[in-house]
Design a protein around this motif. Structure first.
Motif, PDB file in Angstrom:
ATOM      1  N   GLY A 168       0.754  -1.028  -0.199  1.00 32.52           N
ATOM      2  CA  GLY A 168      -0.249  -0.083   0.003  1.00 32.52           C
ATOM      3  C   GLY A 168       0.649   1.230   0.117  1.00 32.52           C
ATOM      4  N   SER A 170      -0.797   4.357  -0.205  1.00 33.99           N
ATOM      5  CA  SER A 170      -1.613   5.883   0.321  1.00 33.99           C
ATOM      6  C   SER A 170      -0.491   6.706   1.056  1.00 33.99           C
ATOM      7  CB  SER A 170      -3.001   5.596   0.894  1.00 33.99           C
ATOM      8  OG  SER A 170      -1.845   5.108   2.901  1.00 33.99           O
ATOM      9  N   VAL A 173      -0.800   5.969   5.208  1.00 38.43           N
ATOM     10  CA  VAL A 173       0.100   4.880   5.667  1.00 38.43           C
ATOM     11  C   VAL A 173       1.286   4.716   4.443  1.00 38.43           C
ATOM     12  CG1 VAL A 173       0.063   2.726   6.534  1.00 38.43           C
ATOM     13  CG2 VAL A 173      -2.107   3.669   6.760  1.00 38.43           C
ATOM     14  N   HIS A 196       2.560  -2.400  -4.622  1.00 41.12           N
ATOM     15  CA  HIS A 196       0.758  -1.169  -4.226  1.00 41.12           C
ATOM     16  C   HIS A 196       0.190  -2.390  -5.674  1.00 41.12           C
ATOM     17  CE1 HIS A 196       2.818   0.229  -8.189  1.00 41.12           C
ATOM     18  NE2 HIS A 196       4.132   0.447  -6.884  1.00 41.12           N
ATOM     19  N   SER A 197      -1.213  -1.334  -5.960  1.00 43.56           N
ATOM     20  CA  SER A 197      -1.512  -2.416  -7.425  1.00 43.56           C
ATOM     21  C   SER A 197      -1.280  -2.800  -8.538  1.00 43.56           C
ATOM     22  CB  SER A 197      -3.396  -1.791  -7.765  1.00 43.56           C
ATOM     23  OG  SER A 197      -3.096  -0.728  -7.967  1.00 43.56           O
ATOM     24  N   ALA A 198       0.156  -2.191  -8.761  1.00 42.58           N
ATOM     25  CA  ALA A 198       0.309  -1.600 -10.088  1.00 42.58           C
ATOM     26  C   ALA A 198       1.683  -3.100 -10.094  1.00 42.58           C
ATOM     27  CB  ALA A 198       1.117  -1.222 -10.735  1.00 42.58           C
ATOM     28  N   LEU A 202       2.824 -10.179  -6.275  1.00 44.01           N
ATOM     29  CA  LEU A 202       2.521  -9.691  -5.284  1.00 44.01           C
ATOM     30  C   LEU A 202       3.660 -10.887  -4.218  1.00 44.01           C
ATOM     31  CD1 LEU A 202       2.185  -6.826  -3.908  1.00 44.01           C
ATOM     32  CD2 LEU A 202      -0.428  -8.122  -3.308  1.00 44.01           C
ATOM     33  N   ALA A 215      -1.616  -2.955   3.791  1.00 43.51           N
ATOM     34  CA  ALA A 215      -2.548  -1.794   4.408  1.00 43.51           C
ATOM     35  C   ALA A 215      -2.738  -1.534   2.884  1.00 43.51           C
ATOM     36  CB  ALA A 215      -1.707  -0.815   4.768  1.00 43.51           C
ATOM     37  N   GLY A 217      -6.392  -2.335   2.061  1.00 45.13           N
ATOM     38  CA  GLY A 217      -7.879  -2.039   2.528  1.00 45.13           C
ATOM     39  C   GLY A 217      -8.874  -3.544   2.273  1.00 45.13           C
ATOM     40  N   VAL A 236      -2.911  -3.276   9.211  1.00 50.06           N
ATOM     41  CA  VAL A 236      -2.968  -1.811   9.159  1.00 50.06           C
ATOM     42  C   VAL A 236      -4.561  -2.033   8.521  1.00 50.06           C
ATOM     43  CG1 VAL A 236      -2.577   0.250   8.737  1.00 50.06           C
ATOM     44  CG2 VAL A 236      -0.429  -1.481   9.076  1.00 50.06           C
ATOM     45  N   GLY A 237      -5.146  -3.005   8.092  1.00 51.87           N
ATOM     46  CA  GLY A 237      -6.270  -3.408   7.666  1.00 51.87           C
ATOM     47  C   GLY A 237      -7.595  -3.250   9.042  1.00 51.87           C
ATOM     48  N   ILE A 238      -8.588  -2.631   8.133  1.00 53.37           N
ATOM     49  CA  ILE A 238      -9.719  -2.480   8.907  1.00 53.37           C
ATOM     50  C   ILE A 238     -10.577  -2.464   8.250  1.00 53.37           C
ATOM     51  CG2 ILE A 238     -11.242  -1.381  11.048  1.00 53.37           C
ATOM     52  CD1 ILE A 238      -8.959   0.116  12.218  1.00 53.37           C
ATOM     53  N   ASN A 239     -11.107  -3.977   7.794  1.00 54.77           N
ATOM     54  CA  ASN A 239     -12.527  -4.248   6.935  1.00 54.77           C
ATOM     55  C   ASN A 239     -13.564  -5.168   7.720  1.00 54.77           C
ATOM     56  OD1 ASN A 239     -10.242  -3.970   4.155  1.00 54.77           O
ATOM     57  ND2 ASN A 239      -9.322  -5.286   6.275  1.00 54.77           N
ATOM     58  N   GLY A 276      -4.790  -0.250  15.472  1.00 54.69           N
ATOM     59  CA  GLY A 276      -5.909   0.495  15.414  1.00 54.69           C
ATOM     60  C   GLY A 276      -4.900   1.498  16.783  1.00 54.69           C
ATOM     61  N   THR A 279      -2.688   3.600  16.459  1.00 54.48           N
ATOM     62  CA  THR A 279      -2.997   5.348  16.202  1.00 54.48           C
ATOM     63  C   THR A 279      -3.746   6.521  17.060  1.00 54.48           C
ATOM     64  OG1 THR A 279      -3.598   4.184  14.210  1.00 54.48           O
ATOM     65  CG2 THR A 279      -4.962   6.303  14.191  1.00 54.48           C
TER      66      THR A 279
HETATM   67  N1  LIG Z   1      -5.823   0.549  11.701  1.00 52.78           N
HETATM   68  C1  LIG Z   1      -5.531   1.951  11.453  1.00 52.78           C
HETATM   69  O1  LIG Z   1      -5.577   3.101  12.543  1.00 52.78           O
HETATM   70  C2  LIG Z   1      -6.409   2.226  10.043  1.00 52.78           C
HETATM   71  C3  LIG Z   1      -5.538   3.352   9.944  1.00 52.78           C
HETATM   72  C4  LIG Z   1      -5.751   4.010   8.112  1.00 52.78           C
HETATM   73  C5  LIG Z   1      -5.702   2.796   7.481  1.00 52.78           C
HETATM   74  N2  LIG Z   1      -6.505   1.913   8.028  1.00 52.78           N
HETATM   75  C6  LIG Z   1      -6.855   0.794   7.163  1.00 52.78           C
HETATM   76  O2  LIG Z   1      -5.226   0.909   6.648  1.00 52.78           O
HETATM   77  C7  LIG Z   1      -5.956  -0.130   4.654  1.00 52.78           C
HETATM   78  C8  LIG Z   1      -5.771   0.638   4.339  1.00 52.78           C
HETATM   79  O3  LIG Z   1      -5.655   1.833   4.555  1.00 52.78           O
HETATM   80  P1  LIG Z   1      -5.425   3.151   3.029  1.00 52.78           P
HETATM   81  O4  LIG Z   1      -6.207   4.056   4.084  1.00 52.78           O
HETATM   82  O5  LIG Z   1      -4.286   3.194   3.006  1.00 52.78           O
HETATM   83  O6  LIG Z   1      -5.942   2.434   1.780  1.00 52.78           O
HETATM   84  P2  LIG Z   1      -5.916   3.227   0.231  1.00 52.78           P
HETATM   85  O7  LIG Z   1      -5.745   4.826   0.497  1.00 52.78           O
HETATM   86  O8  LIG Z   1      -7.187   2.860   0.071  1.00 52.78           O
HETATM   87  O9  LIG Z   1      -4.436   2.384   0.370  1.00 52.78           O
HETATM   88  C9  LIG Z   1      -4.696   1.651  -0.594  1.00 52.78           C
HETATM   89  C10 LIG Z   1      -3.371   0.476  -0.840  1.00 52.78           C
HETATM   90  O10 LIG Z   1      -3.422  -0.423  -1.279  1.00 52.78           O
HETATM   91  C11 LIG Z   1      -2.923  -0.694  -2.693  1.00 52.78           C
HETATM   92  N3  LIG Z   1      -3.745  -1.927  -2.904  1.00 52.78           N
HETATM   93  C12 LIG Z   1      -4.953  -1.914  -2.953  1.00 52.78           C
HETATM   94  N4  LIG Z   1      -4.785  -3.643  -3.656  1.00 52.78           N
HETATM   95  C13 LIG Z   1      -3.585  -4.152  -3.411  1.00 52.78           C
HETATM   96  C14 LIG Z   1      -3.862  -5.442  -4.257  1.00 52.78           C
HETATM   97  N5  LIG Z   1      -4.589  -6.314  -3.964  1.00 52.78           N
HETATM   98  N6  LIG Z   1      -1.856  -5.742  -4.126  1.00 52.78           N
HETATM   99  C15 LIG Z   1      -1.157  -5.004  -3.823  1.00 52.78           C
HETATM  100  N7  LIG Z   1      -1.519  -3.294  -3.488  1.00 52.78           N
HETATM  101  C16 LIG Z   1      -3.032  -2.691  -2.894  1.00 52.78           C
HETATM  102  C17 LIG Z   1      -3.163   0.472  -3.357  1.00 52.78           C
HETATM  103  O11 LIG Z   1      -2.357   0.664  -4.993  1.00 52.78           O
HETATM  104  P3  LIG Z   1      -3.113   1.887  -5.572  1.00 52.78           P
HETATM  105  O12 LIG Z   1      -1.677   2.845  -5.442  1.00 52.78           O
HETATM  106  O13 LIG Z   1      -1.895   1.271  -6.563  1.00 52.78           O
HETATM  107  O14 LIG Z   1      -4.424   2.274  -5.913  1.00 52.78           O
HETATM  108  C18 LIG Z   1      -2.865   1.655  -2.403  1.00 52.78           C
HETATM  109  O15 LIG Z   1      -1.882   2.507  -2.575  1.00 52.78           O
HETATM  110  C19 LIG Z   1      -7.565  -0.192   5.419  1.00 52.78           C
HETATM  111  O16 LIG Z   1      -8.535  -0.887   6.043  1.00 52.78           O
HETATM  112  C20 LIG Z   1      -7.413   1.144   6.139  1.00 52.78           C
HETATM  113  O17 LIG Z   1      -8.922   0.964   7.253  1.00 52.78           O
HETATM  114  C21 LIG Z   1      -5.626   1.603   8.957  1.00 52.78           C
END
Ligand SMILES: NC(=O)c1ccc[n+]([C@@H]2O[C@H](COP(=O)([O-])OP(=O)(O)OC[C@H]3O[C@@H](n4cnc5c(N)ncnc54)[C@H](OP(=O)(O)O)[C@@H]3O)[C@@H](O)[C@H]2O)c1
Length: 296
Positions: A168, A170, A173, A196-198, A202, A215, A217, A236-239, A276, A279
């Motif tokens: 990830g 973002s 994170v 990342h997704s590209a 993986l 991270a 999602g 890190v994920g919360i789903n 979580g 944070t």
């Molecule tokens: N625990 C906590 O306090 C906390 C805090 C923040 C976030 N989170 C959780 O952490 C997760 C990520 O949050 P975020 O805000 O960073 O999410 P985000 O903005 O949606 O970013 C997700 C990242 O993952 C990449 N990705 C998605 N699917 C993928 C795959 N199949 N293979 C490789 N890379 C992939 C995306 O690539 P692209 O850039 O190419 O689209 C993007 O860079 C979420 O579940 C969120 O709820 C938890």
């Protein structure tokens, strides 16, 4: 049967961090008469955001921070939000400003973040604070990456010299975490790869990671067969996934399939109860630092 991974207990570690901050905040109040003020801005009625904000408010107040929350309707005009931030930027009783993300679509999150006074940017998302982190002189580090670094450090896992793979990129994170763990500093100095997704294949990256941080999602996307045996896994994920046996009809899971990963990893964070709580603990710590910075 294989030995199961040690659980990295984020709840317990966060409690310790919060206790330390509570003492520092009490000292700041008794020695200098300062009670740090945090203002939270919540736009709209997203139920998950409302829960996050309530948890942050509660934890900050418990630690001794004065919290004010502004709840704006989802249809709020951008100028109204920008005017509010302008007012907060100039309010000396407000040391930290947090705009809960995501914002409704009609609002430009980058523009909003850029308007926050960087000295009050306790979320560490302002370009100036990201730039300072990239340069190696961090001021405010985004709470989730900072919390992950603390989780590792306080569990006796030093990233120095390790191969860290972050899934990830973002701005909240993945990117700041990569910047943080590659710093030439204590509890950093890792060789970091960001996927990342590209990213093709993986698993060819995840299977090389001494420390794997997911991270994405995407619920349970990382399975045990993708992990290097004996590695550390930070989820890190919360789903939300449907679960009719739960009163709310869903349960929370991470980006890592805990069931299979715990047989392969040496240590792993659970969801919930891992990243979580950290944070929130780091938001308290960042607000304390904002108050200190305000008085020099
Ligand atoms: N625990 C906590 O306090 C906390 C805090 C923040 C976030 N989170 C959780 O952490 C997760 C990520 O949050 P975020 O805000 O960073 O999410 P985000 O903005 O949606 O970013 C997700 C990242 O993952 C990449 N990705 C998605 N699917 C993928 C795959 N199949 N293979 C490789 N890379 C992939 C995306 O690539 P692209 O850039 O190419 O689209 C993007 O860079 C979420 O579940 C969120 O709820 C938890």
């Amino acid at each position: 049967m294989s030995k199961l991974a040690d659980i990295i207990d984020g709840k317990q570690i966060a409690q310790a961090v919060r206790q330390e901050s509570k003492l520092l905040l009490a000292e700041l109040k008794s020695n200098r008469g300062i009670i740090p003020g945090l203002t939270v801005v919540l736009v709209g009625d997203d139920p998950a955001s409302a829960v996050y904000v309530r948890n942050k408010e509660k934890a900050c107040q418990e630690a001794g921070i004065s919290v004010t929350t502004h709840v704006l309707p989802s249809t709020v005009a951008e100028t109204t939000l920008l005017n509010l931030l302008d007012q907060l930027n100039n309010d000396s009783s407000c040391h930290g400003i947090l705009v809960q993300l995501p914002l409704p679509r009609h609002l430009d999150a980058d523009k909003v973040i850029e308007l926050i006074n960087p000295m009050k940017d306790v979320d560490g998302l302002h370009p100036l604070n990201i730039g300072l982190l990239a340069k190696g002189t961090p001021r405010f580090v985004s709470a989730t990456p900072a919390g992950i670094q603390q989780l590792l450090g306080r569990s006796g896992i030093d990233p120095a010299g390790k191969r860290v793979v972050i899934l990830g990129r973002s701005n909240i994170v993945g990117k700041p975490l990569a910047l943080l763990l590659m710093q030439k500093d204590k509890m950093a100095n890792a060789t970091v790869t960001v996927c990342h997704s590209a990213t093709p294949s993986l698993e060819s990256f995840t299977s090389q990671a001494d420390i794997l941080i997911a991270a994405l999602g995407s619920a349970n996307a990382v399975t045990g067969d993708m992990i290097k045996p004996g590695s550390v896994v930070i989820d890190v994920g919360i789903n939300r996934v449907e679960d009719s046996t739960r009163p709310k009809g869903y349960r929370l899971v991470g980006d890592v399939d805990f069931e299979s990963a715990q047989h392969i990893a040496k240590a792993i964070t659970p969801v919930p109860g891992g990243v979580g709580p950290m944070t929130i603990a780091m938001l308290i710590s960042n607000t304390y630092h904002a108050a200190i910075l305000s008085v020099g």
